[in-house]
Design an enzyme around this catalytic site. Structure first.
Site, PDB file in Angstrom:
ATOM      1  N   ASP A 104       1.018  -1.287   0.023  1.00  0.00           N
ATOM      2  CA  ASP A 104       0.037   0.029  -0.052  1.00  0.00           C
ATOM      3  C   ASP A 104       0.908   1.271  -0.091  1.00  0.00           C
ATOM      4  O   ASP A 104       2.056   1.185   0.378  1.00  0.00           O
ATOM      5  CB  ASP A 104      -0.821   0.149   1.258  1.00  0.00           C
ATOM      6  CG  ASP A 104      -1.972  -1.185   1.371  1.00  0.00           C
ATOM      7  OD1 ASP A 104      -2.218  -1.536   0.088  1.00  0.00           O
ATOM      8  OD2 ASP A 104      -2.389  -1.578   2.206  1.00  0.00           O
TER       9      ASP A 104
HETATM   10  N1  URA Z   1      -1.457  -6.292   3.336  1.00  0.00           N
HETATM   11  C1  URA Z   1      -1.803  -4.818   3.400  1.00  0.00           C
HETATM   12  O1  URA Z   1      -2.830  -4.573   4.079  1.00  0.00           O
HETATM   13  N2  URA Z   1      -1.274  -3.799   3.029  1.00  0.00           N
HETATM   14  C2  URA Z   1      -0.070  -4.223   2.444  1.00  0.00           C
HETATM   15  O2  URA Z   1       0.567  -3.286   2.039  1.00  0.00           O
HETATM   16  C3  URA Z   1       0.487  -5.583   2.229  1.00  0.00           C
HETATM   17  C4  URA Z   1      -0.236  -6.406   2.572  1.00  0.00           C
END
Ligand code: URA
Length: 238
Positions: A104
């Site tokens: 993310d």
């Molecule tokens: N899971 C998430 O919620 N965010 C990420 O960036 C990676 C795995």
């Protein structure tokens, strides 16, 4: 000499399997001749075209990035935000690499970038999904029961997450936060955040520290390096 479908996959056309389908369907020419035989081998000098478009053949490259906060895990962003690929471009990396999976915008940590479509597809395939270890700072004091639930699986969108490993690293009783290490083998959208949400502990900060056999040793946020041949071999063997 390499198999045509491997060359296509490495050039980022499609996975090896999908490339085989393109070959069998008559979309591929080698030096102007349509080739439908799957075992066909080509050399670096052969001119390969897919549906009339010349294959841009690059040598396969593999980079490991410590993704900083505030960059997008894709090759392009419609809104013009900075991407992980921009970080490599700034350092004159010319190959058309893209990230294997996503972190993310606000997540930091280990991210593999490559132009090897074949390996990328394999690593992301649910059958082979590699182990990924995250460190999450979450709201609330995480209990043993919460850890057990995370391990056994929690419901996300009506399906149960696969067995995971979870370990409490720290709690802050004053601020009412916990730090948990979680290892999963899947990669569903916002998986880690949704798993913690499901046990009542929203994520405040998320960092990925390992990806299969790889870790971030020696890489500061925003730094990257090429994988060593041995590391590429390990990933391919996975
Ligand atoms: N899971 C998430 O919620 N965010 C990420 O960036 C990676 C795995």
């Amino acid at each position: 000499m390499e198999r045509l479908q491997k060359v296509m996959a490495e050039a980022g056309v499609a996975s090896r399997r999908a490339s085989e389908k393109l070959i069998a369907a008559g979309y591929v020419t080698v030096n102007g001749q349509t080739v439908t035989t799957l075992g066909t081998k080509v050399s670096a000098q052969d001119k390969v075209e897919v549906d009339g478009v010349p294959l841009h053949r690059e040598k396969a490259v593999y980079y490991l990035l410590n993704k900083p906060r505030g960059v997008i895990s894709s090759a392009h962003d419609e809104k013009g935000r900075r991407t992980v690929v921009d970080i490599l471009r700034d350092d004159e990396i010319q190959e058309r690499v893209y990230p294997v999976g996503r972190l993310d915008y606000d997540t930091t940590g280990i991210l593999l970038l490559t132009n090897d479509g074949d390996l990328a597809n394999k690593l992301m395939h649910p059958k082979y999904e590699v182990a990924k270890t995250y460190i999450a700072k979450v709201k609330g004091l995480v209990s043993n029961d919460d850890l057990k639930q995370l391990r056994l699986g929690v419901k996300i969108d009506g399906r149960r997450t696969k067995p995971a490993k979870s370990r409490l690293k720290e709690t802050d009783r004053v601020k009412k936060t916990s730090i948990v290490q979680l290892t999963i083998h899947e990669g569903h959208y916002h998986q880690v955040k949704r798993m913690f949400e499901a046990v009542g502990h929203p994520v405040i900060k998320l960092h990925r520290e390992t990806y299969g056999p790889l870790n971030l040793q020696g890489l500061q946020p925003g730094e990257f390096r090429e994988l060593k041949p041995e590391e590429v071999r390990q990933l391919k063997q996975h």
